[in-house]
Design an enzyme around this catalytic site. Structure first.
Site, PDB file in Angstrom:
ATOM      1  N   ASP A  25     -55.351   7.347  53.882  1.00  0.00           N
ATOM      2  CA  ASP A  25     -55.861   6.368  52.908  1.00  0.00           C
ATOM      3  C   ASP A  25     -56.219   5.001  53.501  1.00  0.00           C
ATOM      4  OD1 ASP A  25     -55.226   8.495  51.310  1.00  0.00           O
ATOM      5  OD2 ASP A  25     -53.726   7.471  50.097  1.00  0.00           O
ATOM      6  N   GLU A  73     -57.381   8.543  48.789  1.00  0.00           N
ATOM      7  CA  GLU A  73     -56.859   8.640  47.423  1.00  0.00           C
ATOM      8  C   GLU A  73     -57.989   8.231  46.490  1.00  0.00           C
ATOM      9  OE1 GLU A  73     -53.297   6.396  46.614  1.00  0.00           O
ATOM     10  OE2 GLU A  73     -53.367   6.865  44.469  1.00  0.00           O
ATOM     11  N   LYS A 130     -57.760  13.220  47.679  1.00  0.00           N
ATOM     12  CA  LYS A 130     -56.540  13.644  46.978  1.00  0.00           C
ATOM     13  C   LYS A 130     -56.328  12.759  45.746  1.00  0.00           C
ATOM     14  CE  LYS A 130     -53.465  10.855  49.946  1.00  0.00           C
ATOM     15  NZ  LYS A 130     -53.117   9.832  48.966  1.00  0.00           N
ATOM     16  N   LYS A 133     -50.395  10.900  45.403  1.00  0.00           N
ATOM     17  CA  LYS A 133     -49.876  10.199  46.572  1.00  0.00           C
ATOM     18  C   LYS A 133     -49.805  11.146  47.767  1.00  0.00           C
ATOM     19  CE  LYS A 133     -48.603   6.665  43.813  1.00  0.00           C
ATOM     20  NZ  LYS A 133     -49.166   7.116  42.526  1.00  0.00           N
ATOM     21  N   VAL A 158     -51.630   4.153  55.381  1.00  0.00           N
ATOM     22  CA  VAL A 158     -50.996   3.285  54.372  1.00  0.00           C
ATOM     23  C   VAL A 158     -50.830   4.011  53.045  1.00  0.00           C
ATOM     24  CG1 VAL A 158     -51.883   1.196  55.421  1.00  0.00           C
ATOM     25  CG2 VAL A 158     -53.260   2.322  53.665  1.00  0.00           C
ATOM     26  N   THR A 159     -49.862   3.521  52.246  1.00  0.00           N
ATOM     27  CA  THR A 159     -48.800   2.621  52.642  1.00  0.00           C
ATOM     28  C   THR A 159     -47.573   3.468  53.016  1.00  0.00           C
ATOM     29  OG1 THR A 159     -47.929   2.357  50.378  1.00  0.00           O
ATOM     30  CG2 THR A 159     -49.572   0.776  51.104  1.00  0.00           C
ATOM     31  N   CYS A 163     -47.988   6.622  49.942  1.00  0.00           N
ATOM     32  CA  CYS A 163     -48.729   7.849  50.253  1.00  0.00           C
ATOM     33  C   CYS A 163     -48.342   8.478  51.588  1.00  0.00           C
ATOM     34  CB  CYS A 163     -50.223   7.571  50.186  1.00  0.00           C
ATOM     35  SG  CYS A 163     -50.776   7.326  48.481  1.00  0.00           S
ATOM     36  N   GLN A 203     -30.137  11.062  59.296  1.00  0.00           N
ATOM     37  CA  GLN A 203     -29.499  12.365  59.121  1.00  0.00           C
ATOM     38  C   GLN A 203     -30.079  13.421  60.066  1.00  0.00           C
ATOM     39  OE1 GLN A 203     -28.524  13.310  54.890  1.00  0.00           O
ATOM     40  NE2 GLN A 203     -30.005  11.697  54.437  1.00  0.00           N
TER      41      GLN A 203
HETATM   42  N1  TIU Z   1     -52.299   5.198  49.576  1.00  0.00           N
HETATM   43  C1  TIU Z   1     -51.268   4.655  48.912  1.00  0.00           C
HETATM   44  O1  TIU Z   1     -50.224   4.380  49.472  1.00  0.00           O
HETATM   45  N2  TIU Z   1     -51.473   4.375  47.553  1.00  0.00           N
HETATM   46  C2  TIU Z   1     -50.834   3.367  46.881  1.00  0.00           C
HETATM   47  O2  TIU Z   1     -51.038   3.182  45.688  1.00  0.00           O
HETATM   48  N3  TIU Z   1     -49.998   2.580  47.605  1.00  0.00           N
HETATM   49  C3  TIU Z   1     -49.343   1.457  47.203  1.00  0.00           C
HETATM   50  O3  TIU Z   1     -48.526   0.948  47.967  1.00  0.00           O
HETATM   51  N4  TIU Z   1     -49.640   0.932  46.021  1.00  0.00           N
END
Ligand code: TIU
Length: 224
Positions: A25, A73, A130, A133, A158-159, A163, A203
């Site tokens: 993303d 996304e 997609k 997430k 990210v992030t 995701c 773990q």
């Molecule tokens: N790609 C992704 O992480 N989508 C989000 O909405 N991330 C946020 O941190 N908001």
């Protein structure tokens, strides 16, 4: 032949040509002002440090002809794949599907849904759209990866705690050997990034391993 990458909590054994670099993303909607990430009230500059390490990893994978996959996304223009529980969440300045400076937020085909120019996919690389997430939900990706013989996944993008973490957890459940690159992932919340990396690798590597991009690049065999 396997390649050993110094990683936490133990060295990661990378399978050349069967290890896909996954770039999650890295879209204008998350990284640039005026997009979806900014509409949620985030400081998008917090994500910019991941761009150069991802570019270096992309160059390394491309030089060796190894598989690369990018995710985006985004939703269909009629939003039929965007559940109300997602679109109506919170009090954003703009919602998914609303028009913004880069087109309709998180809608496929709009400028904001594009991957940033610095990390643009090449013609041979997979681009997976997609709606969720995680990269396996409603994408058919698992079957494609199995068909291509890919067993190992190196995560960037990210992030970290949204995701990337969701996708890595989905991958772990499906049997992939997972590595996340610490400096090639970023969050709007530095503390969340730190804790997400700790949770994934705690773990005994409950979800996978983590390494720096320098450690990974230094472990790769010579090109060609
Ligand atoms: N790609 C992704 O992480 N989508 C989000 O909405 N991330 C946020 O941190 N908001």
């Amino acid at each position: 032949m396997m390649i050993s990458v110094p990683a936490k909590p133990f060295d990661y054994r990378l399978a050349p040509a069967r290890t896909a670099l996954v770039v999650i993303d890295m879209q204008r909607d998350f990284v640039e002002p005026g997009g979806f990430g900014a509409s949620l009230g985030n400081d998008v500059s917090r994500l910019h440090g991941a761009i150069a390490p991802i570019a270096a990893l992309l160059a390394a994978w491309r030089a060796r002809g190894w598989p690369v996959l990018h995710t985006r996304e985004c939703h269909r223009s009629d939003l039929s794949d965007c559940p109300p529980s997602k679109r109506e969440r919170g009090e954003p300045s703009l919602r998914i599907g609303d028009p913004g400076p880069m087109g309709r937020l998180l809608v496929a085909g709009e400028a904001g849904a594009d991957i940033i120019p610095a990390l643009a996919p090449s013609m041979s690389e997979w681009v997976i759209d997609k709606p969720g997430k995680g990269m396996f939900w409603a994408t058919g990706l698992h079957e494609r990866l199995l068909g291509a013989g890919i067993s190992h996944l190196v995560f960037t993008g990210v992030t970290t705690e949204v995701c990337v973490q969701t996708s890595m957890r989905e991958a772990n459940d499906r049997g992939y050997e997972c590595l996340i690159i610490e400096d090639a992932t970023a969050s709007y919340f530095p503390e969340f990034k730190r804790v997400a990396l700790a949770m994934l690798t705690a773990q005994g590597g409950i979800v996978g391993c983590s390494a720096t991009s320098d450690a990974l690049l230094a472990a790769l065999p010579a090109k060609g």
